[in-house]
Design a protein around this motif. Structure first.
Motif, PDB file in Angstrom:
ATOM      1  N   GLU A  94      -2.367  -8.781   2.509  1.00  0.00           N
ATOM      2  CA  GLU A  94      -1.403  -8.008   1.734  1.00  0.00           C
ATOM      3  C   GLU A  94      -0.507  -7.186   2.654  1.00  0.00           C
ATOM      4  O   GLU A  94      -1.004  -6.512   3.545  1.00  0.00           O
ATOM      5  CB  GLU A  94      -2.122  -7.027   0.788  1.00  0.00           C
ATOM      6  CG  GLU A  94      -3.177  -7.637  -0.097  1.00  0.00           C
ATOM      7  CD  GLU A  94      -4.591  -7.522   0.472  1.00  0.00           C
ATOM      8  OE1 GLU A  94      -4.771  -7.747   1.693  1.00  0.00           O
ATOM      9  OE2 GLU A  94      -5.509  -7.222  -0.290  1.00  0.00           O
ATOM     10  N   ILE A  95       0.815  -7.244   2.383  1.00  0.00           N
ATOM     11  CA  ILE A  95       1.742  -6.438   3.183  1.00  0.00           C
ATOM     12  C   ILE A  95       2.682  -5.605   2.324  1.00  0.00           C
ATOM     13  O   ILE A  95       3.283  -4.661   2.832  1.00  0.00           O
ATOM     14  CB  ILE A  95       2.549  -7.283   4.196  1.00  0.00           C
ATOM     15  CG1 ILE A  95       3.368  -8.364   3.501  1.00  0.00           C
ATOM     16  CG2 ILE A  95       1.635  -7.863   5.262  1.00  0.00           C
ATOM     17  CD1 ILE A  95       4.331  -9.114   4.425  1.00  0.00           C
ATOM     18  N   GLY A  96       2.869  -5.940   1.061  1.00  0.00           N
ATOM     19  CA  GLY A  96       3.811  -5.176   0.260  1.00  0.00           C
ATOM     20  C   GLY A  96       3.694  -5.426  -1.226  1.00  0.00           C
ATOM     21  O   GLY A  96       3.040  -6.366  -1.672  1.00  0.00           O
ATOM     22  N   LEU A  97       4.359  -4.547  -1.978  1.00  0.00           N
ATOM     23  CA  LEU A  97       4.432  -4.668  -3.436  1.00  0.00           C
ATOM     24  C   LEU A  97       5.756  -4.048  -3.868  1.00  0.00           C
ATOM     25  O   LEU A  97       6.050  -2.903  -3.512  1.00  0.00           O
ATOM     26  CB  LEU A  97       3.265  -3.948  -4.108  1.00  0.00           C
ATOM     27  CG  LEU A  97       3.248  -3.961  -5.641  1.00  0.00           C
ATOM     28  CD1 LEU A  97       3.081  -5.390  -6.165  1.00  0.00           C
ATOM     29  CD2 LEU A  97       2.143  -3.069  -6.176  1.00  0.00           C
ATOM     30  N   GLY A  98       6.545  -4.804  -4.611  1.00  0.00           N
ATOM     31  CA  GLY A  98       7.809  -4.281  -5.101  1.00  0.00           C
ATOM     32  C   GLY A  98       8.748  -3.864  -3.986  1.00  0.00           C
ATOM     33  O   GLY A  98       9.453  -2.876  -4.116  1.00  0.00           O
ATOM     34  N   ASN A  99       8.726  -4.604  -2.887  1.00  0.00           N
ATOM     35  CA  ASN A  99       9.575  -4.338  -1.724  1.00  0.00           C
ATOM     36  C   ASN A  99       9.271  -2.988  -1.070  1.00  0.00           C
ATOM     37  O   ASN A  99      10.150  -2.335  -0.516  1.00  0.00           O
ATOM     38  CB  ASN A  99      11.066  -4.431  -2.110  1.00  0.00           C
ATOM     39  CG  ASN A  99      11.939  -4.738  -0.920  1.00  0.00           C
ATOM     40  OD1 ASN A  99      11.506  -5.377   0.027  1.00  0.00           O
ATOM     41  ND2 ASN A  99      13.162  -4.268  -0.957  1.00  0.00           N
ATOM     42  N   LYS A 100       8.020  -2.579  -1.121  1.00  0.00           N
ATOM     43  CA  LYS A 100       7.574  -1.339  -0.469  1.00  0.00           C
ATOM     44  C   LYS A 100       6.267  -1.614   0.263  1.00  0.00           C
ATOM     45  O   LYS A 100       5.494  -2.494  -0.118  1.00  0.00           O
ATOM     46  CB  LYS A 100       7.339  -0.247  -1.506  1.00  0.00           C
ATOM     47  CG  LYS A 100       8.554   0.087  -2.350  1.00  0.00           C
ATOM     48  CD  LYS A 100       8.769   1.557  -2.417  1.00  0.00           C
ATOM     49  CE  LYS A 100       9.911   1.946  -3.303  1.00  0.00           C
ATOM     50  NZ  LYS A 100      11.226   1.628  -2.886  1.00  0.00           N
ATOM     51  N   LEU A 101       6.021  -0.827   1.312  1.00  0.00           N
ATOM     52  CA  LEU A 101       4.733  -0.903   2.002  1.00  0.00           C
ATOM     53  C   LEU A 101       3.635  -0.427   1.062  1.00  0.00           C
ATOM     54  O   LEU A 101       3.891   0.364   0.148  1.00  0.00           O
ATOM     55  CB  LEU A 101       4.751  -0.040   3.262  1.00  0.00           C
ATOM     56  CG  LEU A 101       5.657  -0.497   4.401  1.00  0.00           C
ATOM     57  CD1 LEU A 101       5.636   0.521   5.527  1.00  0.00           C
ATOM     58  CD2 LEU A 101       5.221  -1.857   4.910  1.00  0.00           C
ATOM     59  N   LEU A 102       2.435  -0.861   1.307  1.00  0.00           N
ATOM     60  CA  LEU A 102       1.303  -0.518   0.444  1.00  0.00           C
ATOM     61  C   LEU A 102       0.621   0.789   0.834  1.00  0.00           C
ATOM     62  O   LEU A 102      -0.211   1.293   0.106  1.00  0.00           O
ATOM     63  CB  LEU A 102       0.274  -1.657   0.471  1.00  0.00           C
ATOM     64  CG  LEU A 102       0.805  -3.002  -0.031  1.00  0.00           C
ATOM     65  CD1 LEU A 102      -0.204  -4.104   0.251  1.00  0.00           C
ATOM     66  CD2 LEU A 102       1.141  -2.925  -1.506  1.00  0.00           C
ATOM     67  N   TRP A 103       0.947   1.312   1.995  1.00  0.00           N
ATOM     68  CA  TRP A 103       0.303   2.525   2.496  1.00  0.00           C
ATOM     69  C   TRP A 103       1.257   3.254   3.422  1.00  0.00           C
ATOM     70  O   TRP A 103       2.253   2.688   3.869  1.00  0.00           O
ATOM     71  CB  TRP A 103      -0.988   2.184   3.251  1.00  0.00           C
ATOM     72  CG  TRP A 103      -0.791   0.986   4.129  1.00  0.00           C
ATOM     73  CD1 TRP A 103      -0.145   0.931   5.332  1.00  0.00           C
ATOM     74  CD2 TRP A 103      -1.176  -0.362   3.850  1.00  0.00           C
ATOM     75  NE1 TRP A 103      -0.113  -0.344   5.823  1.00  0.00           N
ATOM     76  CE2 TRP A 103      -0.744  -1.173   4.930  1.00  0.00           C
ATOM     77  CE3 TRP A 103      -1.853  -0.971   2.790  1.00  0.00           C
ATOM     78  CZ2 TRP A 103      -0.960  -2.533   4.976  1.00  0.00           C
ATOM     79  CZ3 TRP A 103      -2.058  -2.328   2.850  1.00  0.00           C
ATOM     80  CH2 TRP A 103      -1.627  -3.097   3.926  1.00  0.00           C
ATOM     81  N   HIS A 104       0.936   4.502   3.716  1.00  0.00           N
ATOM     82  CA  HIS A 104       1.705   5.298   4.676  1.00  0.00           C
ATOM     83  C   HIS A 104       0.705   5.878   5.664  1.00  0.00           C
ATOM     84  O   HIS A 104      -0.043   6.809   5.331  1.00  0.00           O
ATOM     85  CB  HIS A 104       2.478   6.418   3.969  1.00  0.00           C
ATOM     86  CG  HIS A 104       3.257   7.269   4.916  1.00  0.00           C
ATOM     87  ND1 HIS A 104       4.485   6.891   5.406  1.00  0.00           N
ATOM     88  CD2 HIS A 104       2.961   8.453   5.500  1.00  0.00           C
ATOM     89  CE1 HIS A 104       4.924   7.826   6.238  1.00  0.00           C
ATOM     90  NE2 HIS A 104       4.020   8.775   6.311  1.00  0.00           N
TER      91      HIS A 104
END
Length: 162
Positions: A14-24
């Protein structure tokens, strides 16, 4: 010239969802900056739009099919193969033999460049949740771990193609 990738992925790629990163994760972002500064980074349009601006101290190359897409501060190409030409030109201009072209995403761009990639800077993040963008599966028979560091929120590895 050689191709590398920088990616932070969950256990299932997993790298993204909805064109956003999954974590910060600040430590991982600091590592990303250290790896990519002074290099040519290659990304898709959606990745560029999720970042929102050209990253400083790097040559930003954005791949898109949209020929009207022309943001300031980036080199826009419509064919991913053109990235190789740009990297070879930069290598000649700089007079270096091992110019590193760094692919930073997203999923389609990673898939395209994977067969050409020599090195992966991989951050493995523990994640359970939804995703709609994935890094290609890594066949560890084709890669060796050059380095591994464990951090509080992720494990960082440098992989070299065997």
């Amino acid at each position: 010239m050689f191709v590398s990738m920088v990616v932070a992925q969950g256990p299932k790629g997993e790298i993204g969802l909805g064109n956003k990163l999954l974590w910060h994760i600040p430590e991982d972002l600091k590592n990303f900056k250290k790896i990519t500064t002074g290099k040519m980074i290659v990304m898709g349009r959606k990745t560029f739009e999720s970042i929102g601006r050209p990253l400083p101290d790097r040559a930003n190359v954005v791949i898109t099919r949209d020929e009207s897409f022309k943001p300031d501060g980036v080199i826009v190409i419509n064919d991913p193969m053109m990235a190789f030409d740009l990297a070879l030109e930069a290598e000649d201009d700089l007079g270096v033999e091992d110019f590193e072209m760094v692919v930073i995403g997203g999923g389609e761009i990673f898939n395209f460049f994977m067969p050409y990639t020599h090195k992966i800077y991989l951050s493995e993040v523990q994640y359970e949740g939804a995703a709609d963008a994935f890094f290609p599966a890594i066949d560890f028979k084709e890669w060796e771990v050059e380095k591994q560091e464990n951090f509080k929120d992720f494990t960082f590895k440098i992989l070299n193609r065997i």
